[in-house]
Motif scaffolding. Sequence first.
Motif, PDB file in Angstrom:
ATOM      1  N   ALA A  51      10.848   6.506  -1.494  1.00 35.90           N
ATOM      2  CA  ALA A  51      10.568   6.183  -0.085  1.00 35.90           C
ATOM      3  C   ALA A  51      11.198   4.845   0.253  1.00 35.90           C
ATOM      4  N   PRO A  52      12.476   4.855   0.619  1.00 35.78           N
ATOM      5  CA  PRO A  52      13.179   3.603   0.937  1.00 35.78           C
ATOM      6  C   PRO A  52      12.552   2.821   2.085  1.00 35.78           C
ATOM      7  N   LEU A  53      11.815   3.513   2.964  1.00 26.60           N
ATOM      8  CA  LEU A  53      11.225   2.858   4.129  1.00 26.60           C
ATOM      9  C   LEU A  53       9.740   2.541   3.939  1.00 26.60           C
ATOM     10  N   ALA A  54       9.282   2.520   2.685  1.00 31.12           N
ATOM     11  CA  ALA A  54       7.852   2.317   2.421  1.00 31.12           C
ATOM     12  C   ALA A  54       7.325   0.987   2.931  1.00 31.12           C
ATOM     13  N   LEU A  55       8.197  -0.007   3.050  1.00 26.85           N
ATOM     14  CA  LEU A  55       7.754  -1.327   3.510  1.00 26.85           C
ATOM     15  C   LEU A  55       8.088  -1.563   4.977  1.00 26.85           C
ATOM     16  N   SER A  56       8.642  -0.558   5.631  1.00 23.21           N
ATOM     17  CA  SER A  56       9.047  -0.707   7.028  1.00 23.21           C
ATOM     18  C   SER A  56       7.937  -0.252   7.971  1.00 23.21           C
ATOM     19  N   GLY A  57       7.981  -0.769   9.174  1.00 22.46           N
ATOM     20  CA  GLY A  57       7.017  -0.365  10.195  1.00 22.46           C
ATOM     21  C   GLY A  57       6.210  -1.526  10.719  1.00 22.46           C
ATOM     22  N   PRO A  58       5.564  -1.353  11.863  1.00 25.45           N
ATOM     23  CA  PRO A  58       4.752  -2.426  12.453  1.00 25.45           C
ATOM     24  C   PRO A  58       3.553  -2.761  11.578  1.00 25.45           C
ATOM     25  N   ARG A  59       3.203  -4.031  11.566  1.00 24.05           N
ATOM     26  CA  ARG A  59       2.104  -4.500  10.719  1.00 24.05           C
ATOM     27  C   ARG A  59       0.892  -4.884  11.571  1.00 24.05           C
ATOM     28  N   PRO A  82      -5.224  11.128  -2.491  1.00 22.26           N
ATOM     29  CA  PRO A  82      -5.757   9.777  -2.273  1.00 22.26           C
ATOM     30  C   PRO A  82      -5.107   8.782  -3.227  1.00 22.26           C
ATOM     31  N   LEU A  83      -5.279   7.523  -2.933  1.00 22.47           N
ATOM     32  CA  LEU A  83      -4.860   6.451  -3.830  1.00 22.47           C
ATOM     33  C   LEU A  83      -6.082   5.624  -4.153  1.00 22.47           C
ATOM     34  N   ARG A  84      -6.478   5.634  -5.427  1.00 21.47           N
ATOM     35  CA  ARG A  84      -7.607   4.808  -5.844  1.00 21.47           C
ATOM     36  C   ARG A  84      -7.132   3.360  -5.893  1.00 21.47           C
ATOM     37  N   GLY A  85      -7.620   2.586  -4.960  1.00 18.45           N
ATOM     38  CA  GLY A  85      -7.188   1.199  -4.854  1.00 18.45           C
ATOM     39  C   GLY A  85      -7.785   0.322  -5.932  1.00 18.45           C
ATOM     40  N   GLU A  86      -7.188  -0.846  -6.100  1.00 19.84           N
ATOM     41  CA  GLU A  86      -7.718  -1.818  -7.046  1.00 19.84           C
ATOM     42  C   GLU A  86      -8.974  -2.484  -6.494  1.00 19.84           C
ATOM     43  N   ARG A  87      -9.149  -2.390  -5.192  1.00 24.69           N
ATOM     44  CA  ARG A  87     -10.265  -3.068  -4.547  1.00 24.69           C
ATOM     45  C   ARG A  87     -11.483  -2.164  -4.438  1.00 24.69           C
ATOM     46  N   ALA A  88     -12.621  -2.826  -4.295  1.00 28.39           N
ATOM     47  CA  ALA A  88     -13.876  -2.125  -4.020  1.00 28.39           C
ATOM     48  C   ALA A  88     -14.699  -3.039  -3.118  1.00 28.39           C
ATOM     49  N   TYR A  89     -15.823  -2.516  -2.632  1.00 28.37           N
ATOM     50  CA  TYR A  89     -16.715  -3.296  -1.780  1.00 28.37           C
ATOM     51  C   TYR A  89     -17.928  -3.716  -2.605  1.00 28.37           C
ATOM     52  N   TYR A  90     -18.238  -4.991  -2.551  1.00 31.18           N
ATOM     53  CA  TYR A  90     -19.292  -5.580  -3.384  1.00 31.18           C
ATOM     54  C   TYR A  90     -20.333  -6.288  -2.514  1.00 31.18           C
ATOM     55  N   LEU A  91     -21.557  -6.300  -3.015  1.00 27.80           N
ATOM     56  CA  LEU A  91     -22.579  -7.193  -2.478  1.00 27.80           C
ATOM     57  C   LEU A  91     -22.602  -8.403  -3.389  1.00 27.80           C
ATOM     58  N   VAL A  92     -22.316  -9.563  -2.841  1.00 25.81           N
ATOM     59  CA  VAL A  92     -22.253 -10.803  -3.605  1.00 25.81           C
ATOM     60  C   VAL A  92     -23.384 -11.716  -3.159  1.00 25.81           C
ATOM     61  N   GLY A 122       0.792  -1.222   0.000  1.00 25.15           N
ATOM     62  CA  GLY A 122       0.000   0.000   0.000  1.00 25.15           C
ATOM     63  C   GLY A 122       0.825   1.273   0.000  1.00 25.15           C
ATOM     64  N   TRP A 123       1.745   1.388   0.946  1.00 21.21           N
ATOM     65  CA  TRP A 123       2.548   2.609   1.026  1.00 21.21           C
ATOM     66  C   TRP A 123       3.456   2.767  -0.197  1.00 21.21           C
ATOM     67  N   ARG A 124       4.012   1.674  -0.675  1.00 24.73           N
ATOM     68  CA  ARG A 124       4.874   1.757  -1.856  1.00 24.73           C
ATOM     69  C   ARG A 124       4.100   2.303  -3.051  1.00 24.73           C
ATOM     70  N   GLN A 125       2.866   1.819  -3.224  1.00 22.41           N
ATOM     71  CA  GLN A 125       2.042   2.307  -4.336  1.00 22.41           C
ATOM     72  C   GLN A 125       1.687   3.780  -4.155  1.00 22.41           C
ATOM     73  N   TRP A 126       1.409   4.178  -2.919  1.00 25.33           N
ATOM     74  CA  TRP A 126       1.043   5.577  -2.672  1.00 25.33           C
ATOM     75  C   TRP A 126       2.216   6.499  -2.999  1.00 25.33           C
ATOM     76  N   PHE A 127       3.416   6.139  -2.578  1.00 28.17           N
ATOM     77  CA  PHE A 127       4.592   6.966  -2.866  1.00 28.17           C
ATOM     78  C   PHE A 127       4.917   6.974  -4.361  1.00 28.17           C
TER      79      PHE A 127
END
Length: 301
Positions: free
Chosen positions: A216-224, A265-275, A204-209
Amino acid sequence: MRRKIPSLQALACFDAAARHESYTRAAQELALTQSAVSRQITALEEFLGLALFRRTRHGVALTERGAEYALQVAPRLQGLEQDTLDVMSTQGRGGSIHLAAVPTFATRWLIPRLPDLNALHPEITVHIETRTRPFMFADTPFDAALYSGTTAQVSNWAGTRSVQLLAEDVVPVCSARFLGAQKTLTPQAIAQLPLLQQSTRPDGWRQWFEVAGVPAPLALSGPRYELFSMTAAAAAHGLGLALVPRLLIEAELARGELVVACQQPLRGERAYYLVTPERGDERPVMKNFRAWLQQTATQAA
Protein backbone atom coordinates in the motif's frame (compact mmCIF):
# COMPACT_ATOMS: atom_id res chain seq x y z
CA MET A 1 -5.96 27.09 69.26
CA ARG A 2 -6.51 29.83 66.71
CA ARG A 3 -5.14 29.00 63.27
CA LYS A 4 -2.66 31.33 61.65
CA ILE A 5 -4.72 31.80 58.48
CA PRO A 6 -5.52 35.12 56.78
CA SER A 7 -9.08 35.98 55.84
CA LEU A 8 -10.42 34.27 52.75
CA GLN A 9 -11.48 37.65 51.31
CA ALA A 10 -7.93 38.94 51.60
CA LEU A 11 -6.53 35.84 49.92
CA ALA A 12 -9.07 36.08 47.10
CA CYS A 13 -8.14 39.71 46.49
CA PHE A 14 -4.44 38.86 46.56
CA ASP A 15 -4.89 35.96 44.14
CA ALA A 16 -6.80 38.09 41.62
CA ALA A 17 -4.36 41.02 41.93
CA ALA A 18 -1.39 38.65 41.54
CA ARG A 19 -2.80 37.14 38.34
CA HIS A 20 -3.53 40.53 36.80
CA GLU A 21 -0.79 42.52 38.55
CA SER A 22 -3.47 45.17 38.82
CA TYR A 23 -5.72 46.20 41.70
CA THR A 24 -8.17 47.69 39.21
CA ARG A 25 -8.59 44.52 37.15
CA ALA A 26 -8.78 42.44 40.33
CA ALA A 27 -11.58 44.68 41.56
CA GLN A 28 -13.44 44.22 38.27
CA GLU A 29 -13.13 40.44 38.51
CA LEU A 30 -14.34 40.35 42.12
CA ALA A 31 -17.04 43.03 41.72
CA LEU A 32 -15.37 45.19 44.37
CA THR A 33 -13.98 48.68 44.36
CA GLN A 34 -10.30 49.26 43.75
CA SER A 35 -9.92 50.75 47.23
CA ALA A 36 -11.53 47.67 48.81
CA VAL A 37 -8.99 45.39 47.07
CA SER A 38 -6.17 47.67 48.17
CA ARG A 39 -7.36 47.58 51.81
CA GLN A 40 -7.59 43.79 51.80
CA ILE A 41 -4.08 43.39 50.41
CA THR A 42 -2.69 45.94 52.86
CA ALA A 43 -4.29 43.97 55.71
CA LEU A 44 -2.78 40.76 54.30
CA GLU A 45 0.68 42.33 54.10
CA GLU A 46 0.38 43.50 57.71
CA PHE A 47 -0.73 40.01 58.74
CA LEU A 48 2.27 38.45 57.00
CA GLY A 49 4.74 41.14 57.92
CA LEU A 50 6.09 41.51 54.38
CA ALA A 51 5.37 43.37 51.15
CA LEU A 52 3.58 41.40 48.44
CA PHE A 53 3.50 44.14 45.81
CA ARG A 54 5.67 47.07 44.86
CA ARG A 55 4.51 50.22 43.12
CA THR A 56 5.55 50.75 39.49
CA ARG A 57 4.98 53.46 36.90
CA HIS A 58 2.17 51.36 35.44
CA GLY A 59 0.57 50.14 38.68
CA VAL A 60 1.80 47.28 40.85
CA ALA A 61 4.09 44.27 40.44
CA LEU A 62 4.64 41.27 42.67
CA THR A 63 7.69 41.23 44.90
CA GLU A 64 9.83 38.09 44.88
CA ARG A 65 8.18 36.83 48.09
CA GLY A 66 4.79 37.88 46.74
CA ALA A 67 5.29 35.80 43.59
CA GLU A 68 6.24 32.77 45.68
CA TYR A 69 3.21 33.21 47.91
CA ALA A 70 0.90 33.62 44.90
CA LEU A 71 2.05 30.24 43.52
CA GLN A 72 1.17 28.64 46.86
CA VAL A 73 -2.16 30.39 47.38
CA ALA A 74 -3.69 29.86 43.92
CA PRO A 75 -3.95 26.03 43.98
CA ARG A 76 -5.26 26.05 47.54
CA LEU A 77 -8.04 28.47 46.66
CA GLN A 78 -8.83 26.39 43.59
CA GLY A 79 -8.93 23.24 45.73
CA LEU A 80 -11.19 24.90 48.29
CA GLU A 81 -13.53 25.99 45.50
CA GLN A 82 -13.55 22.46 44.05
CA ASP A 83 -14.29 20.94 47.46
CA THR A 84 -17.19 23.35 47.88
CA LEU A 85 -18.59 22.53 44.44
CA ASP A 86 -18.30 18.82 45.25
CA VAL A 87 -20.38 19.20 48.40
CA MET A 88 -22.93 21.29 46.54
CA SER A 89 -23.17 18.83 43.64
CA THR A 90 -23.79 15.78 45.82
CA GLN A 91 -25.98 17.59 48.40
CA GLY A 92 -24.62 15.25 51.06
CA ARG A 93 -25.91 12.12 49.31
CA GLY A 94 -22.57 10.45 48.78
CA GLY A 95 -19.25 11.12 47.14
CA SER A 96 -17.84 12.50 43.95
CA ILE A 97 -15.08 11.26 41.67
CA HIS A 98 -12.80 13.50 39.64
CA LEU A 99 -11.87 11.59 36.53
CA ALA A 100 -9.28 12.47 33.91
CA ALA A 101 -10.07 10.81 30.60
CA VAL A 102 -9.03 10.65 26.97
CA PRO A 103 -11.79 12.60 25.22
CA THR A 104 -13.23 10.25 22.61
CA PHE A 105 -13.34 7.26 24.97
CA ALA A 106 -15.11 9.39 27.58
CA THR A 107 -17.63 10.75 25.07
CA ARG A 108 -18.27 7.60 23.05
CA TRP A 109 -17.91 4.78 25.59
CA LEU A 110 -18.10 5.98 29.18
CA ILE A 111 -20.78 8.69 29.17
CA PRO A 112 -23.42 6.56 27.37
CA ARG A 113 -23.01 4.01 30.17
CA LEU A 114 -23.15 6.43 33.10
CA PRO A 115 -26.96 6.13 33.40
CA ASP A 116 -26.34 2.50 34.41
CA LEU A 117 -23.94 3.69 37.10
CA ASN A 118 -26.48 6.24 38.28
CA ALA A 119 -29.16 3.57 38.55
CA LEU A 120 -26.87 1.30 40.57
CA HIS A 121 -25.12 3.99 42.63
CA PRO A 122 -27.15 7.21 42.63
CA GLU A 123 -24.89 8.53 45.39
CA ILE A 124 -21.88 8.75 43.04
CA THR A 125 -21.23 11.92 41.06
CA VAL A 126 -18.59 11.69 38.32
CA HIS A 127 -16.77 14.81 37.15
CA ILE A 128 -14.80 14.39 33.91
CA GLU A 129 -12.00 16.47 32.45
CA THR A 130 -9.82 15.79 29.43
CA ARG A 131 -6.27 14.52 29.83
CA THR A 132 -4.35 12.60 27.17
CA ARG A 133 -0.95 12.28 28.83
CA PRO A 134 0.29 10.94 32.19
CA PHE A 135 0.44 13.46 35.02
CA MET A 136 1.30 13.63 38.70
CA PHE A 137 -1.83 12.92 40.73
CA ALA A 138 -0.41 14.88 43.66
CA ASP A 139 -0.54 18.05 41.57
CA THR A 140 -4.17 17.63 40.50
CA PRO A 141 -7.60 17.04 42.06
CA PHE A 142 -8.08 13.80 40.09
CA ASP A 143 -8.97 10.53 41.81
CA ALA A 144 -8.41 8.38 38.72
CA ALA A 145 -7.74 8.47 35.00
CA LEU A 146 -9.07 6.61 31.99
CA TYR A 147 -5.98 6.33 29.85
CA SER A 148 -5.22 4.94 26.42
CA GLY A 149 -1.69 3.65 26.05
CA THR A 150 0.71 0.75 25.77
CA THR A 151 1.67 -1.59 28.57
CA ALA A 152 5.06 0.10 28.80
CA GLN A 153 3.53 3.58 29.05
CA VAL A 154 1.23 2.53 31.86
CA SER A 155 4.03 0.71 33.69
CA ASN A 156 6.21 3.80 33.53
CA TRP A 157 3.54 6.09 35.01
CA ALA A 158 5.21 6.78 38.35
CA GLY A 159 3.26 6.50 41.57
CA THR A 160 0.23 4.75 40.08
CA ARG A 161 -1.46 1.39 39.75
CA SER A 162 -3.60 0.37 36.82
CA VAL A 163 -6.04 -2.22 35.57
CA GLN A 164 -6.70 -2.94 31.91
CA LEU A 165 -10.31 -2.44 30.94
CA LEU A 166 -10.52 -3.03 27.19
CA ALA A 167 -8.16 -3.99 24.41
CA GLU A 168 -8.21 -1.77 21.37
CA ASP A 169 -9.09 -3.58 18.14
CA VAL A 170 -9.24 -1.22 15.17
CA VAL A 171 -11.24 -1.89 12.01
CA PRO A 172 -11.55 -0.09 8.67
CA VAL A 173 -14.89 1.68 8.34
CA CYS A 174 -16.57 3.90 5.77
CA SER A 175 -19.94 5.19 4.71
CA ALA A 176 -22.24 2.71 2.96
CA ARG A 177 -21.80 4.43 -0.39
CA PHE A 178 -18.14 3.38 -0.49
CA LEU A 179 -19.24 -0.25 -0.55
CA GLY A 180 -21.90 0.21 -3.19
CA ALA A 181 -23.41 -3.17 -3.97
CA GLN A 182 -20.57 -5.00 -2.22
CA LYS A 183 -20.84 -6.22 1.35
CA THR A 184 -17.14 -5.87 2.08
CA LEU A 185 -13.96 -4.64 0.45
CA THR A 186 -10.71 -6.53 0.10
CA PRO A 187 -7.51 -5.04 1.52
CA GLN A 188 -6.31 -4.67 -2.09
CA ALA A 189 -9.38 -2.57 -2.93
CA ILE A 190 -9.01 -0.47 0.24
CA ALA A 191 -5.40 0.32 -0.72
CA GLN A 192 -6.71 2.17 -3.78
CA LEU A 193 -9.27 4.30 -1.92
CA PRO A 194 -8.86 7.58 0.00
CA LEU A 195 -7.53 6.87 3.49
CA LEU A 196 -8.25 9.07 6.51
CA GLN A 197 -5.31 9.39 8.87
CA GLN A 198 -5.24 9.65 12.66
CA SER A 199 -2.54 12.16 13.59
CA THR A 200 -1.92 10.45 16.93
CA ARG A 201 -1.54 7.05 15.19
CA PRO A 202 0.39 7.92 12.01
CA ASP A 203 1.41 4.30 11.32
CA GLY A 204 -2.04 2.78 11.75
CA TRP A 205 -2.85 2.11 8.11
CA ARG A 206 0.67 0.92 7.34
CA GLN A 207 0.45 -1.64 10.14
CA TRP A 208 -2.99 -2.78 9.00
CA PHE A 209 -1.81 -3.37 5.43
CA GLU A 210 1.31 -5.20 6.68
CA VAL A 211 -0.86 -7.62 8.65
CA ALA A 212 -3.03 -8.08 5.55
CA GLY A 213 0.07 -8.76 3.46
CA VAL A 214 -0.91 -6.12 0.92
CA PRO A 215 1.42 -3.47 -0.55
CA ALA A 216 0.00 0.00 0.00
CA PRO A 217 2.19 2.84 -1.28
CA LEU A 218 -0.42 5.39 -0.16
CA ALA A 219 -0.80 4.05 3.40
CA LEU A 220 0.54 7.29 4.88
CA SER A 221 -1.36 9.60 2.54
CA GLY A 222 -4.62 11.38 3.22
CA PRO A 223 -6.06 14.09 5.46
CA ARG A 224 -5.16 13.87 9.13
CA TYR A 225 -7.45 14.36 12.13
CA GLU A 226 -6.48 14.70 15.78
CA LEU A 227 -9.37 12.82 17.43
CA PHE A 228 -11.03 9.52 16.57
CA SER A 229 -14.38 11.31 16.71
CA MET A 230 -13.20 13.60 13.91
CA THR A 231 -11.91 10.69 11.82
CA ALA A 232 -15.16 8.77 12.27
CA ALA A 233 -17.22 11.83 11.32
CA ALA A 234 -15.12 12.34 8.19
CA ALA A 235 -15.66 8.71 7.18
CA ALA A 236 -19.40 8.96 7.83
CA HIS A 237 -19.56 11.96 5.50
CA GLY A 238 -17.90 10.03 2.70
CA LEU A 239 -14.42 11.53 2.78
CA GLY A 240 -12.68 8.17 2.85
CA LEU A 241 -12.00 5.10 4.98
CA ALA A 242 -11.03 5.38 8.63
CA LEU A 243 -9.21 2.95 10.86
CA VAL A 244 -10.82 3.31 14.29
CA PRO A 245 -11.47 1.23 17.42
CA ARG A 246 -14.79 -0.54 17.07
CA LEU A 247 -15.74 0.26 20.66
CA LEU A 248 -15.67 4.00 19.89
CA ILE A 249 -18.13 3.85 16.99
CA GLU A 250 -20.85 1.60 18.38
CA ALA A 251 -23.53 4.25 17.86
CA GLU A 252 -22.55 4.99 14.25
CA LEU A 253 -22.49 1.29 13.38
CA ALA A 254 -25.89 0.75 14.98
CA ARG A 255 -27.41 3.68 13.06
CA GLY A 256 -25.81 2.60 9.79
CA GLU A 257 -23.83 5.81 9.45
CA LEU A 258 -20.69 3.72 9.29
CA VAL A 259 -20.14 0.15 8.08
CA VAL A 260 -17.16 -2.14 8.57
CA ALA A 261 -15.45 -2.24 5.18
CA CYS A 262 -13.33 -5.32 5.92
CA GLN A 263 -13.69 -7.75 8.80
CA GLN A 264 -9.94 -8.00 9.33
CA PRO A 265 -9.20 -6.27 12.66
CA LEU A 266 -5.84 -5.02 13.88
CA ARG A 267 -5.07 -5.75 17.51
CA GLY A 268 -3.41 -2.54 18.57
CA GLU A 269 -0.58 -2.16 21.02
CA ARG A 270 -2.78 0.14 23.06
CA ALA A 271 -5.54 -0.61 25.51
CA TYR A 272 -7.77 1.41 27.83
CA TYR A 273 -6.79 1.43 31.51
CA LEU A 274 -8.16 2.73 34.77
CA VAL A 275 -5.22 4.39 36.49
CA THR A 276 -5.29 5.42 40.15
CA PRO A 277 -2.67 6.86 42.50
CA GLU A 278 -0.70 4.31 44.47
CA ARG A 279 -1.52 5.50 47.95
CA GLY A 280 -3.57 4.44 50.96
CA ASP A 281 -7.03 2.90 51.12
CA GLU A 282 -9.49 4.05 48.49
CA ARG A 283 -12.67 5.80 49.49
CA PRO A 284 -15.79 3.59 49.27
CA VAL A 285 -17.11 5.72 46.41
CA MET A 286 -13.97 4.97 44.38
CA LYS A 287 -14.14 1.26 45.15
CA ASN A 288 -17.74 1.13 43.95
CA PHE A 289 -16.88 3.02 40.78
CA ARG A 290 -13.92 0.75 40.06
CA ALA A 291 -16.02 -2.39 40.52
CA TRP A 292 -18.79 -1.05 38.25
CA LEU A 293 -16.31 0.03 35.59
CA GLN A 294 -14.53 -3.34 35.52
CA GLN A 295 -17.82 -5.24 35.31
CA THR A 296 -19.07 -2.97 32.54
CA ALA A 297 -15.85 -3.37 30.57
CA THR A 298 -16.01 -7.17 30.94
CA GLN A 299 -19.57 -7.21 29.56
CA ALA A 300 -18.55 -4.99 26.64
CA ALA A 301 -15.47 -7.00 25.69
